[in-house]
Design a protein around this motif. Structure first.
Motif, PDB file in Angstrom:
ATOM      1  N   ARG A  10      40.472  -7.091  65.741  1.00 36.57           N
ATOM      2  CA  ARG A  10      39.206  -6.360  65.870  1.00 36.57           C
ATOM      3  C   ARG A  10      38.219  -7.198  66.668  1.00 36.57           C
ATOM      4  N   ARG A  11      37.233  -6.520  67.187  1.00 36.53           N
ATOM      5  CA  ARG A  11      36.148  -7.232  67.868  1.00 36.53           C
ATOM      6  C   ARG A  11      35.210  -7.821  66.825  1.00 36.53           C
ATOM      7  N   VAL A  12      34.769  -9.034  67.053  1.00 35.92           N
ATOM      8  CA  VAL A  12      33.878  -9.712  66.121  1.00 35.92           C
ATOM      9  C   VAL A  12      32.520  -8.999  66.036  1.00 35.92           C
ATOM     10  N   TYR A  13      32.186  -8.227  67.056  1.00 36.08           N
ATOM     11  CA  TYR A  13      30.906  -7.526  67.094  1.00 36.08           C
ATOM     12  C   TYR A  13      30.887  -6.283  66.203  1.00 36.08           C
ATOM     13  N   GLU A  14      32.058  -5.820  65.760  1.00 37.65           N
ATOM     14  CA  GLU A  14      32.119  -4.664  64.864  1.00 37.65           C
ATOM     15  C   GLU A  14      31.704  -5.096  63.465  1.00 37.65           C
ATOM     16  N   ALA A  15      31.130  -4.175  62.717  1.00 41.09           N
ATOM     17  CA  ALA A  15      30.713  -4.476  61.349  1.00 41.09           C
ATOM     18  C   ALA A  15      31.927  -4.829  60.492  1.00 41.09           C
ATOM     19  N   ALA A  16      31.745  -5.790  59.612  1.00 43.21           N
ATOM     20  CA  ALA A  16      32.826  -6.190  58.697  1.00 43.21           C
ATOM     21  C   ALA A  16      33.142  -5.037  57.750  1.00 43.21           C
ATOM     22  N   ARG A  17      34.425  -4.916  57.424  1.00 40.28           N
ATOM     23  CA  ARG A  17      34.882  -3.920  56.447  1.00 40.28           C
ATOM     24  C   ARG A  17      35.651  -4.686  55.368  1.00 40.28           C
ATOM     25  N   PRO A  18      34.934  -5.215  54.385  1.00 40.49           N
ATOM     26  CA  PRO A  18      35.540  -6.105  53.393  1.00 40.49           C
ATOM     27  C   PRO A  18      36.803  -5.561  52.727  1.00 40.49           C
ATOM     28  N   ARG A  19      36.861  -4.310  52.401  1.00 38.05           N
ATOM     29  CA  ARG A  19      38.044  -3.759  51.731  1.00 38.05           C
ATOM     30  C   ARG A  19      39.250  -3.656  52.654  1.00 38.05           C
ATOM     31  N   GLN A  20      39.016  -3.542  53.945  1.00 39.60           N
ATOM     32  CA  GLN A  20      40.104  -3.366  54.899  1.00 39.60           C
ATOM     33  C   GLN A  20      40.453  -4.641  55.659  1.00 39.60           C
ATOM     34  N   ASP A  21      39.488  -5.501  55.871  1.00 39.45           N
ATOM     35  CA  ASP A  21      39.691  -6.676  56.724  1.00 39.45           C
ATOM     36  C   ASP A  21      40.488  -7.789  56.072  1.00 39.45           C
ATOM     37  N   GLY A  22      40.382  -7.963  54.795  1.00 37.01           N
ATOM     38  CA  GLY A  22      41.036  -9.104  54.158  1.00 37.01           C
ATOM     39  C   GLY A  22      40.432 -10.400  54.674  1.00 37.01           C
ATOM     40  N   LEU A  23      41.279 -11.342  55.044  1.00 34.51           N
ATOM     41  CA  LEU A  23      40.842 -12.630  55.574  1.00 34.51           C
ATOM     42  C   LEU A  23      40.378 -12.439  57.022  1.00 34.51           C
ATOM     43  N   ARG A  24      39.131 -12.809  57.308  1.00 33.53           N
ATOM     44  CA  ARG A  24      38.545 -12.621  58.638  1.00 33.53           C
ATOM     45  C   ARG A  24      38.502 -13.960  59.367  1.00 33.53           C
ATOM     46  N   VAL A  25      39.239 -14.037  60.505  1.00 33.10           N
ATOM     47  CA  VAL A  25      39.360 -15.299  61.232  1.00 33.10           C
ATOM     48  C   VAL A  25      39.017 -15.091  62.703  1.00 33.10           C
ATOM     49  N   LEU A  26      38.026 -15.843  63.178  1.00 30.43           N
ATOM     50  CA  LEU A  26      37.679 -15.837  64.599  1.00 30.43           C
ATOM     51  C   LEU A  26      38.709 -16.685  65.328  1.00 30.43           C
ATOM     52  N   VAL A  27      39.306 -16.122  66.393  1.00 30.99           N
ATOM     53  CA  VAL A  27      40.365 -16.827  67.123  1.00 30.99           C
ATOM     54  C   VAL A  27      39.968 -17.113  68.578  1.00 30.99           C
ATOM     55  N   SER A 103      35.976 -11.766  70.791  1.00 26.62           N
ATOM     56  CA  SER A 103      34.888 -11.128  71.538  1.00 26.62           C
ATOM     57  C   SER A 103      35.406 -10.364  72.753  1.00 26.62           C
ATOM     58  N   VAL A 104      36.721 -10.305  72.910  1.00 22.02           N
ATOM     59  CA  VAL A 104      37.329  -9.581  74.032  1.00 22.02           C
ATOM     60  C   VAL A 104      36.875  -8.121  74.015  1.00 22.02           C
ATOM     61  N   LYS A 105      36.643  -7.568  75.186  1.00 18.15           N
ATOM     62  CA  LYS A 105      36.206  -6.171  75.293  1.00 18.15           C
ATOM     63  C   LYS A 105      37.268  -5.230  74.731  1.00 18.15           C
ATOM     64  N   GLU A 106      36.820  -4.129  74.164  1.00 21.14           N
ATOM     65  CA  GLU A 106      37.697  -3.150  73.510  1.00 21.14           C
ATOM     66  C   GLU A 106      38.890  -2.756  74.371  1.00 21.14           C
ATOM     67  N   GLU A 107      38.647  -2.450  75.640  1.00 14.53           N
ATOM     68  CA  GLU A 107      39.722  -1.975  76.518  1.00 14.53           C
ATOM     69  C   GLU A 107      40.731  -3.072  76.863  1.00 14.53           C
ATOM     70  N   GLN A 108      40.412  -4.324  76.525  1.00 10.30           N
ATOM     71  CA  GLN A 108      41.309  -5.441  76.836  1.00 10.30           C
ATOM     72  C   GLN A 108      42.029  -6.000  75.608  1.00 10.30           C
ATOM     73  N   LEU A 109      41.769  -5.440  74.434  1.00  7.00           N
ATOM     74  CA  LEU A 109      42.324  -6.009  73.203  1.00  7.00           C
ATOM     75  C   LEU A 109      43.845  -6.089  73.197  1.00  7.00           C
ATOM     76  N   GLU A 110      44.525  -5.067  73.663  1.00 10.80           N
ATOM     77  CA  GLU A 110      45.986  -5.061  73.593  1.00 10.80           C
ATOM     78  C   GLU A 110      46.644  -5.987  74.610  1.00 10.80           C
ATOM     79  N   ARG A 111      45.864  -6.521  75.553  1.00  8.42           N
ATOM     80  CA  ARG A 111      46.378  -7.502  76.508  1.00  8.42           C
ATOM     81  C   ARG A 111      45.598  -8.813  76.355  1.00  8.42           C
ATOM     82  N   SER A 112      45.290  -9.130  75.111  1.00  3.84           N
ATOM     83  CA  SER A 112      44.499 -10.325  74.842  1.00  3.84           C
ATOM     84  C   SER A 112      45.320 -11.368  74.092  1.00  3.84           C
ATOM     85  N   HIS A 113      44.761 -12.554  73.993  1.00  5.56           N
ATOM     86  CA  HIS A 113      45.394 -13.613  73.212  1.00  5.56           C
ATOM     87  C   HIS A 113      45.526 -13.196  71.749  1.00  5.56           C
ATOM     88  N   ALA A 114      44.578 -12.412  71.244  1.00  8.50           N
ATOM     89  CA  ALA A 114      44.631 -11.980  69.848  1.00  8.50           C
ATOM     90  C   ALA A 114      45.834 -11.069  69.600  1.00  8.50           C
TER      91      ALA A 114
END
Length: 126
Positions: A10-27, A103-114
């Protein structure tokens, strides 16, 4: 026996969703522009599993370079410090959800390091 884990990107700029996110790690190696630390709601900042600055700059999210980027990034992840951090993330996420934040842009997430990292952690897509 290790329990299955779910790995999300997920993008770090999106609001946290505690019940769905589990462990949140910035990479990401650098802190996300304009983001206050308290707003990120992180459990961890795993700089050690982010691509090197040189690799990140070379790639520049050029879709034609993604395959080679992923190969080079996996080689970096095999280095001792990165491998140790990756193993730690696996252990912490066993049996639960791990959300990789970038922080990768939404359209680039699937071709990102994450996305590559998600595969390396055995999380498939999601």
């Amino acid at each position: 026996m290790t329990q299955a884990r779910r790995v999300r990107v997920r993008r770090v700029y999106e609001a946290a969703r505690p019940r769905q996110d589990g462990l949140r790690v910035l990479v990401d190696r650098v802190w996300p522009r304009g983001m206050k630390k308290e707003d990120a709601r992180l459990d961890e900042w795993a700089k050690q599993v982010s691509p090197s600055t040189e690799l990140r700059k070379w790639y520049a999210h050029d879709p034609g370079r993604f395959t080679e980027f992923a190969e080079r990034y996996r080689a970096e992840l095999a280095e001792p410090e990165a491998r140790e951090a990756l193993d730690r993330l696996r252990e912490r996420a066993d049996g639960g959800t791990l959300t990789l934040l970038t922080s990768v842009k939404e359209e680039q997430l699937e071709r990102s390091h994450a996305a590559v990292l998600r595969e390396e952690l055995g999380g498939g897509s999601g």
